[in-house]
Write an enzyme that holds these catalytic residues in place. Structure first.
Site, mmCIF file in Angstrom:
data_model
loop_
_atom_site.group_PDB
_atom_site.id
_atom_site.type_symbol
_atom_site.label_atom_id
_atom_site.label_comp_id
_atom_site.label_asym_id
_atom_site.label_seq_id
_atom_site.Cartn_x
_atom_site.Cartn_y
_atom_site.Cartn_z
ATOM 1 N N THR A 27 58.792 40.075 8.633
ATOM 2 C CA THR A 27 58.117 40.611 9.811
ATOM 3 C C THR A 27 57.616 42.020 9.548
ATOM 4 O OG1 THR A 27 58.356 41.056 12.192
ATOM 5 C CG2 THR A 27 60.253 41.537 10.797
ATOM 6 N N HIS A 32 48.194 39.515 15.660
ATOM 7 C CA HIS A 32 49.122 38.437 15.308
ATOM 8 C C HIS A 32 49.905 37.970 16.541
ATOM 9 C CE1 HIS A 32 51.121 35.905 12.427
ATOM 10 N NE2 HIS A 32 52.292 36.235 12.947
ATOM 11 N N ARG A 91 55.776 34.751 0.849
ATOM 12 C CA ARG A 91 55.418 33.674 1.778
ATOM 13 C C ARG A 91 54.132 33.980 2.530
ATOM 14 N NH1 ARG A 91 60.182 31.895 4.233
ATOM 15 N NH2 ARG A 91 59.970 33.073 6.149
ATOM 16 N N GLY A 118 51.686 32.794 0.367
ATOM 17 C CA GLY A 118 51.729 31.331 0.343
ATOM 18 C C GLY A 118 50.991 30.723 1.513
ATOM 19 N N ASP A 152 49.826 35.631 7.475
ATOM 20 C CA ASP A 152 50.411 34.414 8.037
ATOM 21 C C ASP A 152 49.488 33.767 9.064
ATOM 22 O OD1 ASP A 152 52.110 36.605 7.359
ATOM 23 O OD2 ASP A 152 53.849 35.627 8.220
#
Length: 759
Positions: free
Chosen positions: A721, A519, A600, A603, A530
């Protein structure tokens, strides 16, 4: 910024009358780009009563919507007439968190009270002192019984190491005890007939004329936020003019400075000059500093036996006349009008208190405090969209775009939580681009282009101060989507070259042994959900735009890797991340997956699947597998949608836990992903009801307007995080992370959903 923070400019066409409210929601904004701790916020009680009829001083509560916690408050009767004048409370503002949102509502149960941080009283047993303190510092002034030994209207300082009250304990032990440090602090400051730490007098241009000891006192408020009292002084004569003074002193919890308001009466009623002073101690090592710009004077003095003490006075620069030095004092001189309060601040800080280690830290505190008192917190009252309907002729998407552009007329100022080449700004501008596709508007295109040109130079390179490839952050790739769209729209090859720079980053991106993107460089061996939206949705878009199918295959490979390692077989949902090396902080020792199912992250992943399928050739051999992943995820998601509100929880699968809460960015993302999937034929039509219900829930529970008709969205979590230093990736971490208002991660997701639902 050229605009005042939260001085929102646009009008919806008319200002509606306030409907009956059951609560008051408001935003407190810090205009300074600096940290403000224990900031005291003052609300006018008459205005609160008008906005919330029937509210009683002992029958309300105040909740911080950023943290979800109740806030300690104080009702202040400033004029002691038996009626409330102000509601006081405190909040902290971080450098990257200038906005706080609060909800005030009535309750039948009196709120709990907090005590112990403020204390003050008249001390007749010690010759009529008046002593006062908070959790950091203590002060005293001298009363009439002491005049036989010493005449002084200076302010004495008692230093403290401890947060609890010490005044009664020290007085009970006697003078000799508190002149030595027994672990709580001590009194080593010498006032005499000097001004001490902030005493005042009348300045005639050459000499300072001071009062005698205070004659009487009046206690007005005892906390828990603010201590307030008054001291009255007998008149004294200066060149035939008789002067009297009433001094009102306020000390807030967590502060080093007193707010002092002196009202002078003069028989001549002419403007006068007053001076506030800081004592000089010739036998102490000292350094003096002052700022005309911010209106302060400080003296830092040190003694080998007791440490160093800083004393300072602050005055509004507009009232400041000059600085002077006398034998006994340094003075800051200002203008005063008889019968009108002149306000200044006086305080002290000790290098053994734990708050200041050296002179530079003290002076930095003084300077920031001076700026803060001259730049108060701004309050904007909001009305729920459930009470104040939007204009029927204007779409939700247009309201969002108009509100943001009016708030940030210069796109270089995007956004209040962090300027720059950021995924949040790219996310919003991507939504704005989609809006202009639906409702053509050259203003939107110019706005997007101006933002891109701020960060992409004439050679098509991302400016090095904003983008650092060698940090290998997948988040930095997301804004490439809007650059690619503008390349396709305008043909400007600079935008394509900027995208190629991002593709170059992905070519070099550190990887797991299976080839999964880390990441970030600072998170070795970790893949996060994410990152699929940040990087792989961009890769699919890029591959389709420039006809490079190898990047399509790479993006799908990343999706398959993350799903293989983060799928929770029990819920059908996905964990936030995975660590190949199975770190001991949060990784499952068998699978390497993180423990929490964060809204999220899901999402982002759902949006990436939908947007990625839009870019994928209809006959691509991997398309059925992506459709299957999307179908199973969607089926799992709707089982965790709150049936009452239509929203999803911060930790998606733990909606039954009282500490959990509805999160707006993931709810908007799921609404968009489901609606888009139905419209594109990826999912059955039944899912459209879930998307609509979520959008309605957002509007009903989390969308607000200010008095100018501008849009606000609450309840967007600040961050999520898997950084070892701050997160264990578990339920407790996620539900205790702060929320924000008008965070682009929520606002942009709402914009995407509104567009897809034609709202």
């Amino acid at each position: 910024m050229k605009y005042t923070l939260l001085a929102w400019l646009g009008l919806i066409g008319q200002i509606w009358a306030h409907p009956a409210e059951k609560e008051i929601v408001f935003v407190a904004a810090n205009p300074l780009k600096s940290v403000r701790s224990f900031e005291t916020i003052e609300l006018d009680w008459k205005e609160l009563s008008a906005r919330l009829p029937g509210v009683q001083p002992d029958r309300f509560f105040l909740k911080d919507l950023n943290t979800g916690k109740l806030v300690v408050t104080q009702i202040l009767d400033a004029d002691a007439d038996g009626r409330p004048d102000q509601l006081l409370f405190q909040s902290d503002f971080g450098k990257d968190d200038p906005l706080k949102t609060f909800r005030l509502a009535m309750t039948s149960t009196p709120p709990g009270r907090s005590s112990g941080r403020l204390y003050g009283r008249f001390v007749p047993e010690r010759k009529d002192d008046f002593a006062w303190e908070n959790d950091r510092i203590a002060f005293r002034m001298y009363g009439p019984a002491l005049e036989a030994e010493m005449i002084s209207s200076g302010i004495d300082v008692w230093t403290k190491r401890v947060p609890y009250p010490i005044i009664d304990k020290w007085y009970a032990a006697g003078d000799a005890s508190y002149h030595r440090d027994s672990g709580e602090g001590l009194d080593f400051y010498n006032v005499g007939s000097s001004r001490g730490c902030g005493g005042t007098g009348i300045w005639d241009g050459q000499s300072l004329h001071v009062s005698r000891n205070f004659k009487s006192y009046r206690c007005i408020a005892g906390g828990p936020i603010r201590l307030v009292f008054e001291l009255r002084y007998d008149p004294w004569t200066i060149a035939g003019d008789t002067i009297s003074e009433v001094k009102r002193i306020s000390l807030d919890a967590g502060h080093q400075f007193n707010r002092i308001e002196s009202i002078y009466q003069s028989t001549r009623s002419l403007p006068i000059s007053f001076a506030a002073g800081v004592a000089k101690h010739p036998d102490w090592q000292a350094a003096v500093a002052f700022s005309r710009e911010h209106g302060w004077l400080s003296r830092w003095e040190s003694r080998d036996d007791f440490g160093a003490l800083g004393c300072a006075v602050i005055l509004d620069p507009n009232a400041l006349v000059d600085f002077y030095e006398q034998d006994m004092n340094h003075l800051i001189v200002g203008k005063a009008t008889p019968a009108q309060a002149v306000r200044y601040y006086a305080g002290a800080g000790w290098d053994r208190s734990g708050y200041f280690n050296h002179r530079e830290e003290w002076e930095a505190y003084v300077d920031l405090y001076a700026q803060a008192v001259q730049t108060p917190i701004q309050i904007t009252y909001l009305t729920s969209a459930s009470l104040r309907q939007k204009p029927k002729a204007e779409s939700w998407a247009h309201i969002v775009a108009r509100s943001i552009i009016q708030t940030y007329p210069n796109p270089a100022d995007l956004d209040v939580y962090g300027k720059g080449w950021t995924y949040t700004n790219g996310f919003f501008l991507h939504g704005l681009y989609r809006l202009q596709q639906k409702e053509p508007n050259q203003e939107y295109l110019r706005y997007i282009q101006k933002w891109l040109d701020r960060y992409i130079d004439h050679d098509g390179r991302l400016i090095s101060s904003e983008y650092k490839m060698d940090e290998y952050k997948l988040d930095d790739v997301e804004a490439g989507k809007i650059a690619l769209l503008m390349y396709q729209r305008t043909g400007d090859t600079r935008y394509r070259r900027a995208c190629e720079q991002l593709v170059e980053q992905l070519q070099k991106q550190p990887r797991t042994t299976e080839g999964g993107y880390w990441h970030k460089l600072v998170y070795p061996w970790q893949m996060w959900l994410d990152g699929i939206y940040m990087a792989d949705a961009f890769l699919l878009q890029y591959a389709a735009a420039v006809q490079q199918p190898n990047w399509t295959d790479e993006a799908i490979r990343q999706i398959k890797l993350i799903t293989a390692h983060t799928l929770d077989g029990k819920t059908g949902l996905y964990y936030h991340g995975w660590d190949e090396k199975k770190n001991p902080v949060w990784a499952d020792p068998l699978t390497g997956a993180s423990p929490g199912i964060w809204g999220r992250a899901l999402g982002w992943f759902a949006m990436a699947l939908v947007d990625g399928l839009d870019e994928l050739d209809a006959h691509h051999p991997q398309r059925p597998q992506l459709l299957q992943i999307l179908s199973k995820l969607s089926a799992a998601l709707v089982t965790y949608q709150d049936p009452e509100t239509g929203l999803w929880y911060q930790v998606v699968d733990r909606g039954d836990h009282t500490a959990n809460w509805h999160e707006t960015s993931c709810s908007a993302m799921f609404s968009y992903a489901l609606a888009r999937s139905v419209h594109q034929g990826y999912l059955p039509k039944k899912y459209l009801k879930n998307a609509e219900k979520a959008f309605q829930g957002l509007c009903r529970h989390h969308v607000y307007f200010d008095e100018q008709g501008l849009f606000y969205l609450t309840g967007t979590v600040k961050v999520g995080t898997l950084n070892f230093a701050s997160s264990q990736g578990d339920f407790e971490y996620y539900v205790n992370t702060d929320r924000r208002i008008n965070d682009f991660k929520g606002v942009a997701a709402f914009l995407f959903a509104a567009l897809e639902l034609n709202r």
